[in-house]
Design a protein around this motif. Structure first.
Motif, PDB file in Angstrom:
ATOM      1  N   UNK A 369       0.829  -1.207   0.000  1.00  0.00           N
ATOM      2  CA  UNK A 369       0.000   0.000   0.000  1.00  0.00           C
ATOM      3  C   UNK A 369       0.866   1.260   0.000  1.00  0.00           C
ATOM      4  N   UNK A 370       2.010   1.233   0.677  1.00  0.00           N
ATOM      5  CA  UNK A 370       2.908   2.390   0.676  1.00  0.00           C
ATOM      6  C   UNK A 370       3.567   2.546  -0.690  1.00  0.00           C
ATOM      7  N   UNK A 371       3.935   1.432  -1.308  1.00  0.00           N
ATOM      8  CA  UNK A 371       4.508   1.485  -2.658  1.00  0.00           C
ATOM      9  C   UNK A 371       3.485   2.053  -3.637  1.00  0.00           C
ATOM     10  N   UNK A 372       2.244   1.597  -3.514  1.00  0.00           N
ATOM     11  CA  UNK A 372       1.172   2.110  -4.363  1.00  0.00           C
ATOM     12  C   UNK A 372       1.000   3.608  -4.140  1.00  0.00           C
ATOM     13  N   UNK A 373       1.061   4.023  -2.907  1.00  0.00           N
ATOM     14  CA  UNK A 373       0.965   5.444  -2.537  1.00  0.00           C
ATOM     15  C   UNK A 373       2.039   6.251  -3.273  1.00  0.00           C
ATOM     16  N   UNK A 374       3.277   5.770  -3.243  1.00  0.00           N
ATOM     17  CA  UNK A 374       4.387   6.473  -3.877  1.00  0.00           C
ATOM     18  C   UNK A 374       4.247   6.487  -5.400  1.00  0.00           C
ATOM     19  N   UNK A 412      -8.820   4.928  -1.349  1.00  0.00           N
ATOM     20  CA  UNK A 412      -8.335   5.795  -0.272  1.00  0.00           C
ATOM     21  C   UNK A 412      -6.875   6.206  -0.526  1.00  0.00           C
ATOM     22  N   UNK A 413      -6.075   5.275  -1.025  1.00  0.00           N
ATOM     23  CA  UNK A 413      -4.686   5.591  -1.358  1.00  0.00           C
ATOM     24  C   UNK A 413      -4.625   6.659  -2.438  1.00  0.00           C
ATOM     25  N   UNK A 414      -5.501   6.529  -3.419  1.00  0.00           N
ATOM     26  CA  UNK A 414      -5.554   7.535  -4.486  1.00  0.00           C
ATOM     27  C   UNK A 414      -5.934   8.903  -3.921  1.00  0.00           C
ATOM     28  N   UNK A 463      -2.897   5.771   8.464  1.00  0.00           N
ATOM     29  CA  UNK A 463      -4.307   5.436   8.287  1.00  0.00           C
ATOM     30  C   UNK A 463      -4.507   4.374   7.205  1.00  0.00           C
ATOM     31  N   UNK A 464      -3.648   4.351   6.198  1.00  0.00           N
ATOM     32  CA  UNK A 464      -3.741   3.292   5.187  1.00  0.00           C
ATOM     33  C   UNK A 464      -3.438   1.932   5.813  1.00  0.00           C
ATOM     34  N   UNK A 465      -2.426   1.906   6.656  1.00  0.00           N
ATOM     35  CA  UNK A 465      -2.090   0.666   7.349  1.00  0.00           C
ATOM     36  C   UNK A 465      -3.231   0.254   8.282  1.00  0.00           C
TER      37      UNK A 465
END
Length: 472
Positions: A369-374, A412-414, A463-465
């Motif tokens: 999810x963090x990689x996707x965020x970046x 949410x990540x987007x 919050x994503x985690x």
């Protein structure tokens, strides 16, 4: 006497024009991305998904170079998801017209003037209220660059409070940027993302979590803005405070209250339409929520304009002028949408998704999810247009499930990556226009807001985690 009264009760705020430099910069970036994607269609193998399995194919639909030029028009006419983009364009233009009418009637000036008059001795409370209103406008209606017209009003307020121009523009840019981050009903982010998802999802899904996010980010933003205000006060502690609105006569204040009530009714009605359009199944299935909202704004604008501007003809002229101010944004949307269209015609989207999907699936969910965020943050730098990124990324990322990441978490990540970065990256036209109005350099802006931006990234990542942990 009549003219003097009109000037008092019907003042106009300086209009914000679509910055030519920002427009050319964004267009240049998007054209560059179009060229890169066009070249990639001749480099990256074409592929497609059939029954959930990826297969490399020999593409026969790659666009010739000359059609890269016509792709923005082709995409709007026959590109996949073009109806949603057309809705976005309609809403953008309507909002431009609506805010021009509201500004010309003096309604916007009236609303902020009442806030100043009421909270002059409770200036920090005013920050809490202004932040709440601005965040709601961006979070629910997707307003940001349109709200730059409030800068002169906030500037007057900040001068009265011995606050800087940077504080004044922050009351617009910071608040709306965070509002985008924690979108509740924003038609350009959460609305478009849910409607373009390959897996059925409603705008109401995960709403309780986004409301919680809104509250947390609201408190963080207010505390930051108050901290900035106190720094300004410390620098200007020898200057007396002056309430320039205290001398307004009672009849003018009564007129301001009437105008403020009209504006609240208009935005309340538009918000109600968005909620109903999402809650009523057959309307939600048609996906016309943005069009209905635009209709409400048009009708409301002409009712308010007819009452305060003296007739439909004057209102129409004013509305049309507002539409023209945001007309260049249509070009930006079309260029951005054409990026996806070129990739679709070259049949490389499924291939790119396969590479991205394979990499993300090899990572633990909390890392993925963090990689996707970046990854989305990188897209945000090169493609500032929200609608373009939604149309390009959401269908790509929701085509097949990513282990441990629900559709709600992906959306949410987007939202996080597309929100506060609107006031971080210099490729964002709204930021460039805003700091230019405030006569603040980009490096100065980055210096004053950098820590806040880092804090938002850390909190949003947490919050994503959390969202993955609780199974959102």
């Amino acid at each position: 006497m009549r003219n003097n009264k009109e000037k008092q009760t019907n003042p106009s705020v300086s209009q914000i024009q679509f910055g030519l430099k920002s427009f050319l910069t964004v267009c240049g970036i998007l054209i560059g991305v179009m060229l890169v994607v066009g070249i990639l269609t001749f480099i990256i193998p074409a592929g497609e998904y059939n029954d959930g399995k990826f297969t490399a194919i020999e593409s026969t639909t790659r666009l010739p170079v000359w059609r890269w030029i016509t792709s923005p028009i082709e995409a709007i006419i026959r590109g996949e998801g073009n109806f949603n983009i057309i809705q976005v364009i309609i809403v953008l233009l309507v909002l431009g017209g609506t805010f021009m009418v509201l500004d010309r009637t003096g309604g916007l000036y009236a609303t902020v003037s009442l806030v100043v008059d009421k909270f002059f001795n409770k200036r920090y409370l005013a920050i809490w209220i202004i932040t709440l209103v601005m965040m709601l406008l961006s979070s629910c209606f997707g307003l940001q660059e349109e709200l730059l017209i409030l800068f002169p009003l906030f500037l007057s307020f900040c001068k009265a409070m011995n606050w800087s121009k940077l504080q004044a523009i922050s009351l617009v840019l910071i608040t709306t940027g965070v509002g985008f981050t924690v979108a509740l009903f924003n038609p350009f982010t959460i609305g478009l993302a849910t409607s373009t998802s390959q897996t059925p999802v409603s705008i109401l899904d995960g709403l309780w979590f986004r409301i919680m996010l809104f509250v947390v980010f609201y408190f963080i933003t207010c505390l930051y803005l108050i901290r900035m205000a106190k720094k300004d006060e410390k620098k200007n502690k020898d200057k007396p405070l002056i309430n320039q609105f205290a001398s307004l006569p009672k009849e003018v204040k009564d007129e301001f209250k009437k105008k403020t009530k009209m504006i609240l009714i208009l935005f309340g009605s538009a918000l109600g339409v968005i909620i109903l359009a999402s809650a009523i199944p057959f309307i939600a299935e048609l996906g016309i929520g943005m069009v209905l909202m635009a209709v409400v704004f048009v009708i409301g604008s002409f009712i308010i304009g007819a009452k305060l501007l003296g007739g439909a003809k004057t209102t129409f002229s004013c509305f049309f002028k507002g539409v023209k101010t945001l007309a260049p944004s249509v070009v930006v949307v079309m260029l951005a949408f054409s990026v996806k269209y070129i990739a679709e015609q070259g049949q490389i989207l499924d291939t790119l998704f396969f590479y991205c999907y394979t990499f993300l699936c090899s990572q633990p969910p909390f890392v993925a999810v963090i990689i996707l965020y970046l990854i989305i943050l990188v897209f945000e730098f090169f493609i500032p247009s929200t609608s373009a990124k939604v149309s390009l990324l959401i269908p790509l990322l929701t085509l097949a499930p990513i282990p441990g990441l629900s559709i709600n978490v992906i959306i949410l990540t987007f939202l996080f990556a597309d929100g506060y970065t609107n006031v971080l990256f210099p490729t964002c036209g709204t930021l460039v226009i805003g700091i230019s109005l405030a006569e603040v350099g980009y490096l100065e802006w980055l210096k004053r807001t950098g820590l806040f931006q880092i804090l938002l990234f850390v909190v949003s990542s947490a919050f994503l985690i959390l969202a993955i942990y609780i199974g959102l």
